[in-house]
Write an enzyme that holds these catalytic residues in place. Structure first.
Site, PDB file in Angstrom:
ATOM      1  N   LYS A 115      -5.597  70.227 -39.776  1.00 36.21           N
ATOM      2  CA  LYS A 115      -6.944  70.421 -40.329  1.00 36.21           C
ATOM      3  C   LYS A 115      -7.987  69.928 -39.322  1.00 36.21           C
ATOM      4  CE  LYS A 115      -9.594  69.418 -44.592  1.00 36.21           C
ATOM      5  NZ  LYS A 115      -9.626  68.664 -45.859  1.00 36.21           N
ATOM      6  N   SER A 134     -11.136  71.447 -49.947  1.00 38.04           N
ATOM      7  CA  SER A 134     -11.649  71.729 -48.617  1.00 38.04           C
ATOM      8  C   SER A 134     -10.578  72.139 -47.615  1.00 38.04           C
ATOM      9  CB  SER A 134     -12.377  70.508 -48.076  1.00 38.04           C
ATOM     10  OG  SER A 134     -11.456  69.450 -47.857  1.00 38.04           O
ATOM     11  N   SER A 184      -8.835  68.007 -52.449  1.00 39.49           N
ATOM     12  CA  SER A 184      -8.875  68.943 -51.322  1.00 39.49           C
ATOM     13  C   SER A 184      -7.526  69.336 -50.753  1.00 39.49           C
ATOM     14  CB  SER A 184      -9.740  68.372 -50.198  1.00 39.49           C
ATOM     15  OG  SER A 184     -11.100  68.518 -50.509  1.00 39.49           O
TER      16      SER A 184
END
Lengths: 495, 503
Positions: free
Chosen positions: A78, A158, A182
């Site tokens: 990420k 997210s 998330s």
């Protein structure tokens, strides 16, 4: 072997050790899949050179019989994780051009375990969002579609890029971070497994901070077993993070017996929300039955302060964020606005931050600044902290009564269409986190397991919440649920 | 415990055009913790390094960086608290003080607002023999220093040096117990002395390692006593805070001009506004920096990157057990052990080096004599050349040697001064110098008698006068000393002169 990229971590690991394939082949297969999947906008910085170099090194170790746990397994990282020499922007324009001179502890742990980094994954800006629509890179797009409808759906957020990439087999697994859901929400939206470990299990060092008291990294994988393998490689005590727990890391994979006989599973009545879609209700009761059938004892429990969790979360998280994001001021790194003649430091701050931050981030900075300001601090921030204590106590009470894990829906709905929430009240979007934020507020481990499809063929997930530091036990319960649910659906390839 | 009896100094009143006024002063002293590394990062704290060379990723607030407490800084804060007889809080916590400034990379300063590590303590500030002000300490908390902004190197740009960013400070907050400019300076001096004794701050004000914010208000006589009874601040005037003072002289000047400013406002019917002010020593005035309305809203909240700081009583006890002798105790001991005057003891305990030097000289010798020599001869001589005691060319052993020769009667005070000068400029062992250069005092009474007889025989008129006026004996002593080149023992000479003259 074909389609090596579709393998999970455990399968690929076993194939590598059996000499059936090589890390280089595995990595090439993923890189090819990534290049063919630009339409998903999942990988935002590709690192094929690093990947091939690490894969080659992994093959050497594999051949030497000296392979660590994740040797040669290609994964995505990420964008929130700082990776040395590789753009790390947290999905924000304000970190444009920022190349860290350091590697986050988690990504370093993974590299030390032999994992191969394929690149950086899309995400909501500073991890603020539930749909990946606040990213400076543009939306990440779910590989899933509703039936024959070709409308683009959100992979969730997210960690949307991570979820899309794992679901689309662009990598074997990916890192995520979870501040309010998330990891678990995007996992549920994409038919993947995502675990947020106990707060303090993974080091936060080198991960761009959103809300420090809530942020935790975790794996996003294709199976519970993979989650166990990857979590073990990611976590561990880190003296560079004062909130990191100095506890031994168990062999999580070895704890996956699938035997949950005699375990007590709590079903919290407060999670049965008004207006909850029937499909979610059904999924939840099916999940309950599966665990019961597997030998668990099902009990109704009460977590009375649940309804205050979302408002408390949306006070605490923005408060911390408003302070954590103060460092992005254009002085030392990242974006700095072009200044007009006569502009001073105040203009530099204002223009830089106005240009560098997107609207959702700006909104949360303003909310956070407001709730911490003189005169409002007690009414908002302090009250939210008290609520947080009560929520934590709710969980402590049920665990003290003998509950081993708690089963809830992961999300209030299946994935929605990109743009569908654009004009909605931001609170509508925040409601996505309604089942997940309690876990962050209480610092507990929570895992999302895909357990079914909705009527339009979209994945749905259930969440299991465990006792602090008992991820092993939680993973085992999730493993039993996964085995019973037998979720095998994959998105049809359209990209 | 020490039992120094003292009376409070007289409160200074300032005559305004209409009334008399009194001063009320509270101080926040920022002391840089003596430590090799910063409070939350491993970067060096060395002064004078190349700009931006002592900066870690944490100090520069790079994304994802986290603070980790430096235990030694905690120990230093605890030591300071113990030195100020203060309560040590076994649980304290760090808070973020949020504001934007280029030399504050994080956008917040990590400080301790809600739960400081040190609670109430006290400092005894002596203002003369037996006169002292007991200043109460409200709290000491740890916090990060900011960096330095440089605005005068380029017409269009400002520069930032982050070397100081994150260096550990102790903010020592006093109660408003200080009642005049001299007391304020004496308070800072005493605090500095204690910190230096403890080794927790080098007290270097020039480098900004010790600086003070001074809160000044004025009140009419009698009001302060009401405050003391009730601890109700409404009896006191509105205070102004004068920021960042780093010299004792400026502290006094600033307080005086600020008091006069406030008196003028109140006597002309105005109102003192609570605000932050800066002292301009060139113009001799204080200037408004920001008013209460413009004051930052610092949005303090507990730093989520740091767990509450928990320390153990046993650890505190260990630090307490190893605390050095502090100024008040040392002074009392010097008075008792060496028979020194209050003044001499104060001078000799002003700093550790002087005290240690004196003790080495006085060891096994006449303490009073040693004190006189250290203070009058050595300090005087060092001051002439702007030298510090640590730069003294005369070692304690050498000065002790000189004093030993005096005590034994081997040399007179006059010769001793010559000898001191020789040792100071040329070095050498005093005993040897006295031997080789024939400086030894004549104590042989036969030789002195001969000399006295000669002088008496040569000055019959003076002898007659002396019989009427016995004070003239001194003239004879002087003549004998002269004749013996100063080497005769003056006491012996005096005795013989008296006897021979039949006085």
């Amino acid at each position: 072997m074909t389609d090596l990229n579709t393998l999970g971590l455990a399968e690929a690991r076993d194939a590598l050790r059996a000499g059936e394939t090589t890390a280089v082949e595995l990595t090439e297969s993923c890189l090819k899949a990534i290049d063919a999947a630009d339409a998903l906008n999942a990988f935002v910085h590709k690192t094929p050179e690093i990947a091939m170099e690490r894969a080659a090194a992994a093959d050497v170790r594999l051949r030497a019989g000296d392979a660590p746990a994740m040797c040669g397994l290609p994964i995505g990282i990420k964008d929130l994780f700082c990776t040395r020499g590789v753009p790390s922007q947290a999905g924000s324009r304000i970190l444009q051009g920022f190349l860290p001179e350091y590697e986050s502890t988690v990504s370093q742990n993974l590299a030390d375990a032999g994992a191969v980094m394929l690149g950086k994954l899309n995400m909501d800006e500073f991890a603020m969002g539930s749909s990946n629509e606040t990213s400076t890179y543009g939306n990440a797009i779910s590989p899933w579609r509703r039936g024959n409808d070709d409308a683009a759906l959100t992979p969730g957020g997210s960690s949307g890029g991570s979820a899309a990439a794992v679901a689309a087999d662009l990598c074997l697994a990916a890192t995520g971070t979870d501040t309010g859901g998330s990891i678990r929400q995007p996992a549920a939206f994409t038919g993947t497994v995502g675990i947020k470990p106990t707060y303090g299990r993974c080091s936060r060092w080198g991960i761009v901070a959103f809300a420090s008291s809530l942020d935790q990294a975790g794996p996003m994988t294709k199976s519970v077993r993979d989650a166990a393998i990857m979590l073990e490689a990611m976590c561990g005590h880190d003296p560079k993070d004062s909130t990191s727990a100095d506890l031994p890391v168990p062999d999580f994979e070895a704890m996956l017996s699938g035997d949950i006989k005699g375990k007590t599973i709590g079903i919290p009545r407060e999670y049965r929300m008004d207006g909850m879609p029937g499909e979610i209700e059904t999924l939840w009761s099916q999940g309950t039955d599966m665990l019961r059938d597997a030998g668990a004892k099902i009990v109704d429990i009460s977590l009375p302060h649940t309804k205050y969790a979302l408002p408390a979360y949306y006070v605490i998280a923005p408060a911390e964020a408003s302070s954590n994001l103060a460092r992005y001021d254009g002085v030392r790194y990242g974006h700095r606005a072009k200044l007009a003649q006569g502009d001073g430091i105040t203009e530099m701050y204002e223009k830089t931050r106005a240009e560098g931050f997107g609207h959702e981030v700006q909104r949360r900075i303003m909310v956070g600044t407001y709730v911490l300001s003189a005169g409002f601090y007690d009414a908002y921030y302090n009250r939210a902290r008290k609520v947080r204590t009560l929520i934590k106590r709710d969980f402590e009470n049920v665990f003290a009564e003998g509950v081993d894990a708690i089963l809830t829906p992961a999300t209030p709905s299946a994935a929605f269409g990109l743009g569908e929430m654009t004009d909605a009240d931001p609170v509508q979007m925040y409601l996505n986190d309604v089942f997940t934020v309690t876990v962050n507020l209480a610092g507990l481990p929570g895992i999302s397991v895909p357990t079914g499809l909705d009527s339009q063929g979209l994945p749905l997930g259930l969440q299991l919440i465990g006792r602090p530091w008992e991820e092993g036990d939680l993973l085992n319960t999730a493993y039993a649920l996964e085995s019973a649910a037998g979720f095998v659906a994959k998105p049809g390839k359209w990209w | 415990m020490l039992d120094l009896s003292y009376t409070a100094p007289k409160v200074k009143t300032i005559a305004g055009a209409k009334h008399d006024w009194e001063l009320v002063i509270g101080m926040e002293v920022h002391a840089q913790v003596s430590s090799n590394a910063k409070l939350f990062s491993g970067a060096s704290t060395q002064f004078g390094a190349e700009p931006n060379s002592n900066v870690s990723f944490v100090d520069a607030a790079m994304p994802g960086m986290l603070p980790v407490i430096n235990e030694y800084c905690v120990e230093q804060a605890v030591r300071t608290g113990l030195g100020l007889k203060a309560q040590i809080n076994l649980v304290s916590a760090f808070d973020r003080k949020n504001y934007f400034y280029p030399d504050l990379p994080q956008g917040y300063q990590i400080s301790q607002l809600y739960h400081p590590i040190v609670g109430e303590g006290e400092v005894l500030v002596e203002m003369g023999e037996g006169v002292a002000r007991l200043v109460r300490i409200e709290r000491i908390h740890m916090e990060q220093d900011a960096g330095k902004s440089i605005h005068d190197m380029d017409p269009n740009m400002s520069f930032v040096d982050l070397n100081r960013t994150g260096v550990a400070l102790m903010e020592i907050v006093s109660r408003p117990d200080i009642r005049g400019p001299e007391e304020a300076a004496a308070y800072v001096t005493k605090l500095r002395q204690i910190l230096r004794y403890l080794g927790t701050c080098d007290g270097n004000m020039q480098n900004g390692n010790l600086r003070a914010d001074v809160n000044v208000s004025i009140c009419r006589p009698g009001q302060y006593e009401k405050y003391q009874e009730t601890q109700d601040f409404s009896h006191l005037g509105t205070r102004c805070e004068i920021k960042n003072m780093n010299s004792m002289r400026f502290i006094q000047q600033a307080i005086e001009v600020e008091a006069k400013r406030q008196i003028a406002i109140l006597e002309s019917g105005g109102e003192v506004m609570q605000e932050t002010r800066l002292y301009d020593p060139d113009k001799g005035e204080t200037r408004s920096m920001r008013s209460k309305e413009e004051a930052h809203d610092y949005r303090y909240f507990p730093d989520p990157d740091l767990l509450p700081l928990e320390i153990e009583q046993g650890w505190v006890d260990d630090i307490a057990a190893n605390l050095p002798e502090l100024p008040d105790e040392k002074k009392a001991r010097f008075i008792k052990e060496f028979g020194l005057s209050d003044y001499d003891a104060s001078v000799l305990t002003a700093d550790l080096d002087s005290a240690a030097y004196f003790e080495a000289v006085a060891e096994g010798r006449d303490g009073k004599l040693a004190a006189n020599w250290v203070i009058n001869e050595l300090f005087g001589r060092l001051k002439k050349e702007d030298h510090d005691i640590t730069e003294s060319p005369v070692s304690p052993a050498q000065l002790g040697g000189i004093i030993g020769l005096i005590s034994k009667g081997d040399i007179s005070g006059k010769i001793a001064k010559e000898l001191f000068e020789i040792v100071y400029t040329e070095g050498g062992d005093p005993v040897e110098i006295v031997e080789t250069r024939g400086m030894k005092q004549v104590t042989d009474t036969g030789a002195i008698e001969t000399a006295v007889d000669e002088i008496i025989a040569a000055n019959p008129a003076q002898v007659e006068k002396a019989k009427v006026n016995p004070k003239l004996a001194g003239w004879f002593v002087g003549q004998v000393m002269k004749a013996t080149g100063g080497k005769a023992n003056p006491a012996a000479v005096n005795q013989i002169v008296q006897a021979k003259l039949g006085l």
